[in-house]
Design a protein around this motif. Structure first.
Motif, PDB file in Angstrom:
ATOM      1  N   SER A 274      49.674  16.001  31.428  1.00 48.94           N
ATOM      2  CA  SER A 274      48.813  15.269  32.377  1.00 48.94           C
ATOM      3  C   SER A 274      49.628  14.321  33.260  1.00 48.94           C
ATOM      4  N   ASP A 275      50.796  13.857  32.735  1.00 51.83           N
ATOM      5  CA  ASP A 275      51.643  12.934  33.513  1.00 51.83           C
ATOM      6  C   ASP A 275      52.241  13.610  34.738  1.00 51.83           C
ATOM      7  N   ILE A 276      52.419  14.887  34.619  1.00 43.52           N
ATOM      8  CA  ILE A 276      53.120  15.579  35.716  1.00 43.52           C
ATOM      9  C   ILE A 276      52.260  16.701  36.326  1.00 43.52           C
ATOM     10  N   ILE A 277      50.954  16.489  36.224  1.00 41.34           N
ATOM     11  CA  ILE A 277      50.059  17.566  36.655  1.00 41.34           C
ATOM     12  C   ILE A 277      50.251  17.938  38.130  1.00 41.34           C
ATOM     13  N   ASP A 278      50.499  16.930  38.956  1.00 39.76           N
ATOM     14  CA  ASP A 278      50.698  17.208  40.393  1.00 39.76           C
ATOM     15  C   ASP A 278      52.010  17.964  40.645  1.00 39.76           C
ATOM     16  N   ILE A 279      53.029  17.643  39.835  1.00 39.07           N
ATOM     17  CA  ILE A 279      54.331  18.328  39.997  1.00 39.07           C
ATOM     18  C   ILE A 279      54.263  19.752  39.425  1.00 39.07           C
ATOM     19  N   SER A 280      53.621  19.853  38.271  1.00 35.24           N
ATOM     20  CA  SER A 280      53.644  21.136  37.560  1.00 35.24           C
ATOM     21  C   SER A 280      53.027  22.288  38.356  1.00 35.24           C
ATOM     22  N   SER A 281      51.984  21.985  39.128  1.00 31.93           N
ATOM     23  CA  SER A 281      51.383  23.085  39.890  1.00 31.93           C
ATOM     24  C   SER A 281      52.321  23.555  41.002  1.00 31.93           C
ATOM     25  N   LYS A 282      53.022  22.568  41.634  1.00 28.10           N
ATOM     26  CA  LYS A 282      53.919  22.930  42.736  1.00 28.10           C
ATOM     27  C   LYS A 282      55.150  23.714  42.251  1.00 28.10           C
ATOM     28  N   TYR A 283      55.675  23.269  41.081  1.00 27.75           N
ATOM     29  CA  TYR A 283      56.927  23.891  40.607  1.00 27.75           C
ATOM     30  C   TYR A 283      56.714  24.818  39.406  1.00 27.75           C
ATOM     31  N   HIS A 284      55.512  25.179  39.174  1.00 24.62           N
ATOM     32  CA  HIS A 284      55.158  26.092  38.064  1.00 24.62           C
ATOM     33  C   HIS A 284      55.734  25.626  36.730  1.00 24.62           C
ATOM     34  N   LEU A 285      55.535  24.332  36.454  1.00 23.48           N
ATOM     35  CA  LEU A 285      56.028  23.812  35.172  1.00 23.48           C
ATOM     36  C   LEU A 285      55.072  24.208  34.050  1.00 23.48           C
ATOM     37  N   GLU A 286      55.639  24.664  32.976  1.00 20.47           N
ATOM     38  CA  GLU A 286      54.810  25.038  31.830  1.00 20.47           C
ATOM     39  C   GLU A 286      55.390  24.416  30.576  1.00 20.47           C
ATOM     40  N   SER A 287      54.522  23.827  29.784  1.00 16.83           N
ATOM     41  CA  SER A 287      54.990  23.187  28.558  1.00 16.83           C
ATOM     42  C   SER A 287      55.270  24.248  27.500  1.00 16.83           C
ATOM     43  N   GLN A 288      56.440  24.173  26.907  1.00 18.85           N
ATOM     44  CA  GLN A 288      56.795  25.124  25.846  1.00 18.85           C
ATOM     45  C   GLN A 288      56.572  24.490  24.479  1.00 18.85           C
ATOM     46  N   SER A 289      56.970  23.237  24.385  1.00 19.55           N
ATOM     47  CA  SER A 289      56.708  22.445  23.181  1.00 19.55           C
ATOM     48  C   SER A 289      56.797  20.985  23.625  1.00 19.55           C
ATOM     49  N   GLU A 290      56.770  20.069  22.690  1.00 21.55           N
ATOM     50  CA  GLU A 290      56.804  18.657  23.072  1.00 21.55           C
ATOM     51  C   GLU A 290      58.086  18.345  23.857  1.00 21.55           C
ATOM     52  N   ASN A 291      57.932  17.839  25.054  1.00 19.71           N
ATOM     53  CA  ASN A 291      59.061  17.436  25.928  1.00 19.71           C
ATOM     54  C   ASN A 291      59.918  18.585  26.446  1.00 19.71           C
ATOM     55  N   ILE A 292      59.475  19.775  26.187  1.00 10.43           N
ATOM     56  CA  ILE A 292      60.248  20.910  26.728  1.00 10.43           C
ATOM     57  C   ILE A 292      59.348  21.734  27.638  1.00 10.43           C
ATOM     58  N   PHE A 293      59.852  21.931  28.856  1.00  7.49           N
ATOM     59  CA  PHE A 293      59.086  22.656  29.859  1.00  7.49           C
ATOM     60  C   PHE A 293      59.944  23.766  30.483  1.00  7.49           C
ATOM     61  N   THR A 294      59.260  24.751  31.065  1.00 10.14           N
ATOM     62  CA  THR A 294      60.008  25.708  31.889  1.00 10.14           C
ATOM     63  C   THR A 294      59.505  25.590  33.312  1.00 10.14           C
ATOM     64  N   ALA A 295      60.412  25.809  34.247  1.00  9.73           N
ATOM     65  CA  ALA A 295      60.037  25.724  35.666  1.00  9.73           C
ATOM     66  C   ALA A 295      60.430  27.008  36.358  1.00  9.73           C
ATOM     67  N   LYS A 296      59.487  27.540  37.125  1.00 12.57           N
ATOM     68  CA  LYS A 296      59.788  28.754  37.882  1.00 12.57           C
ATOM     69  C   LYS A 296      59.997  28.349  39.324  1.00 12.57           C
ATOM     70  N   LEU A 297      61.229  28.498  39.815  1.00 10.61           N
ATOM     71  CA  LEU A 297      61.550  27.967  41.148  1.00 10.61           C
ATOM     72  C   LEU A 297      62.012  29.065  42.088  1.00 10.61           C
ATOM     73  N   GLU A 298      61.860  28.765  43.363  1.00  9.30           N
ATOM     74  CA  GLU A 298      62.230  29.768  44.375  1.00  9.30           C
ATOM     75  C   GLU A 298      63.747  29.787  44.605  1.00  9.30           C
ATOM     76  N   ASN A 299      64.321  28.557  44.677  1.00 14.14           N
ATOM     77  CA  ASN A 299      65.749  28.451  44.990  1.00 14.14           C
ATOM     78  C   ASN A 299      66.302  27.115  44.503  1.00 14.14           C
ATOM     79  N   SER A 300      67.569  26.860  44.775  1.00 13.54           N
ATOM     80  CA  SER A 300      68.181  25.626  44.265  1.00 13.54           C
ATOM     81  C   SER A 300      67.665  24.384  45.004  1.00 13.54           C
ATOM     82  N   GLU A 301      67.219  24.544  46.244  1.00  8.73           N
ATOM     83  CA  GLU A 301      66.637  23.400  46.979  1.00  8.73           C
ATOM     84  C   GLU A 301      65.411  22.896  46.242  1.00  8.73           C
TER      85      GLU A 301
END
Lengths: 272, 314
Positions: free
Chosen positions: B243-270
């Motif tokens: 919930s702390d990063i809900i606005d970021i997670s939708s933009k960068y496709h952040l998904e929680s894997q476990s406590e404090n660990i997330f994966t991000a699906k990104l287009e490029n290094s920018e």
């Protein structure tokens, strides 16, 4: 050249390991032993009587030796070649077995060298056996009748040459079909049926009086190895007669070269 | 000089008197650098063995060109510099290991004086010394494989082709073969391996190519192929809730894997840098950020599936 010799050596080794050479040697030794037994047990007078010859006539021993060796040559030609064809017909199909041919072709050896090596190896095996039997018979007849016909020794070359002609065709059949049975059948067909039949072509043509048959028989006469005529030539050689028609030798030699060339050409084109 | 150069190679097999054709390789091009281990992967029938057989002159090519060690593959003399362990190889059953190696050595034109010592050295290397005099017909699959490897090295080749080298070999034997390959590479040899065993290829290969239905579908180093560039694994210091990063997670496709660990699906290094900035703005402490790695097997299966789908869809 080294590659050819290595392959010939291992073909020889294959014959040794697969007991081909041993079987050949055992059969030859048995035949020689039986002949030796006969030579030891039969009195010379009985031989002269058998040939209805007067043992005091000049050169009678030589003539009897020639007759005996002529008979031996006939059986040696037929029997020796029968066994030889049987012995070598599996060399090429064995070599072409999956897994075996991959190893061989991945070595720095050309396919022509492989075929020539196999040809030489098989020829050496057969020659070694033929010369063993020929020398054996020559010694027995020589000791028994005290006459030494050196021309008889030359039959080993004539029989081996006939073998080489048929072996070239066995190699080609092996490359084309990978079948040792088929190679054997075709060789026996030529050796025992087709060639004797074609040797009597003039009689057959005279019997049927058909021009089509004449064309067909003449065509086959000049493309099939003339083993029946080669048998006759071998017989002439055993008696020291060298005045014979050389066409059968030429046709058979050409057949051998063409078969080997075709085997190399097709082997080069094949994927394994 | 490249160890292997294959350019637009096509191999078509014809069967049934030319009525049926099978395209085993299709406009295939690769290059293999000297002194590397190159792994060729692909499902059954992909064309791997056909390629090796063409390179060794066992099979003729239909179109294109192929060179090994700078020479055309049709020149059989170049095979003095190559070794080959075929898949399902066979040796004359009446020969012993020593005799097989002697025959192969003589076929390679090796100096007769050095043959015996070379045979002993190789049999020791593949752990077959005590079977030196035993006939090949008494060997197990694993022993045949070891002898096959020994014969492929008898001429001290610059380039070695190994088709399923660990097939039928137990785990200890596999490790020994891997060690031998590493040693060969250290000696400056180039090794070309065909294998189904992806985990093994992953362990030893410098470069890998994936082949499917005669087509090259991917080529690169194991790292390049197994690193998924778009997916990153992030771990944070302290408690971070979705919930702390809900606005970021939708933009960068952040998904929680476990406590404090997330994966991000990104287009490029920018986008990766943007994500870092966004997280730092929220005072979230990044503990680590790692590009996600797949196993070679994951990547292989996904590539083959994709390639099959493309073929189906025309």
């Amino acid at each position: 050249m080294d590659n050819i010799l290595v392959l010939a050596k291992y073909t020889f080794k294959e014959a040794l390991s697969r007991k081909i050479f041993l079987t050949f040697f055992a059969v030859s030794s048995l035949v020689l032993f039986v002949f030796l037994y006969m030579a030891v047990t039969i009195e010379n007078s009985a031989i002269f009587e058998f040939f209805r010859a007067n043992d005091n006539a000049t050169g009678i021993s030589e003539r009897i030796a020639e007759a005996v060796q002529g008979g031996i040559t006939f059986y040696l030609f037929a029997g020796g070649l029968f066994l030889s064809i049987f012995s070598v017909s599996s060399f090429i199909p064995n070599m072409l077995e999956k897994g075996m041919i991959d190893v061989l072709l991945s070595k720095p050896v050309s396919r022509a060298q492989i075929i020539i090596g196999k040809f030489l190896g098989g020829t050496v095996i057969v020659y070694a056996n033929i010369i063993y039997v020929v020398v054996g018979f020559w010694l027995i007849v020589g000791l028994k009748l005290d006459t030494w016909n050196f021309y008889f020794l030359l039959t080993s070359f004539a029989i081996t040459f006939t073998f080489m002609v048929l072996y070239a065709m066995i190699i080609l059949t092996g490359i084309l079909t990978k079948s040792s049975i088929l190679a054997m059948i075709i060789s026996y067909l030529i050796f025992f049926i087709l060639s004797p039949l074609l040797a009597a072509k003039d009689n057959i043509i005279g019997l049927f009086e058909s021009s089509t048959l004449e064309v067909i028989l003449n065509f086959f006469y000049y493309i099939v190895p003339q083993t029946a005529e080669l048998a006759q030539i071998t017989n002439y050689i055993s008696t020291g007669t060298f005045e014979f028609d050389t066409l059968p030798i030429f046709v058979s030699f050409l057949f051998m070269i063409l078969n080997l060339a075709a085997a190399i050409f097709i082997f080069n084109k094949k994927d394994y | 000089m490249k160890a292997v150069e294959v350019f637009e190679l096509t191999k078509i097999y014809t069967t049934g008197f030319g009525k049926q054709t099978v395209r085993a390789l299709n406009n295939f091009s690769i290059e293999v650098e000297d002194e590397t281990i190159y792994g060729l992967l692909g499902p059954n029938g992909a064309g791997k063995t056909t390629l090796v057989k063409i390179l060794l002159g066992i099979t003729n090519l239909s179109t294109g060109s192929a060179k090994i060690l700078g020479q055309n593959v049709s020149d059989y003399t170049i095979r003095k510099e190559t070794g080959y362990l075929p898949e399902n190889h066979r040796f004359p059953p009446y020969l012993s290991a020593e005799e097989v190696l002697k025959f192969v050595a003589e076929s390679n034109g090796i100096n007769p004086k050095s043959i015996n010592s070379k045979i002993d050295e190789l049999l020791e290397m593949v752990n077959m010394t005590k079977w030196k005099k035993a006939k090949v017909k008494t060997y197990s699959k694993g022993m045949m494989q070891r002898l096959g490897l020994a014969q492929s090295l008898i001429n001290d080749p610059k380039l070695v082709f190994l088709d399923e080298p660990t097939d039928g070999v137990d785990p200890i034997g596999r490790k020994e073969i891997r060690d031998i390959l590493a040693r060969l590479k250290a000696e400056g040899k180039t090794i070309f391996i065909n294998s189904h065993l992806l985990s093994e290829v992953e362990l030893i290969s410098d470069k890998v190519a994936i082949l499917n239905k005669g087509n090259l579908i991917k080529e690169g180093s194991v790292d390049e192929l197994t690193t998924s560039k778009e997916i990153y694994k992030l771990s944070f210091d302290g408690n971070v809730l979705e919930s702390d990063i809900i606005d970021i997670s939708s933009k960068y496709h952040l998904e929680s894997q476990s406590e404090n660990i997330f994966t991000a699906k990104l287009e490029n290094s920018e986008q990766l840098n943007e994500l870092i900035d966004a997280l730092r703005k929220k005072k979230i402490l990044i503990k680590s950020l790692l590009p996600q790695k797949n196993t070679l097997e994951d990547m292989f299966i996904s590539l083959i599936n994709e390639s099959d789908k493309e073929v189906k869809n025309g």
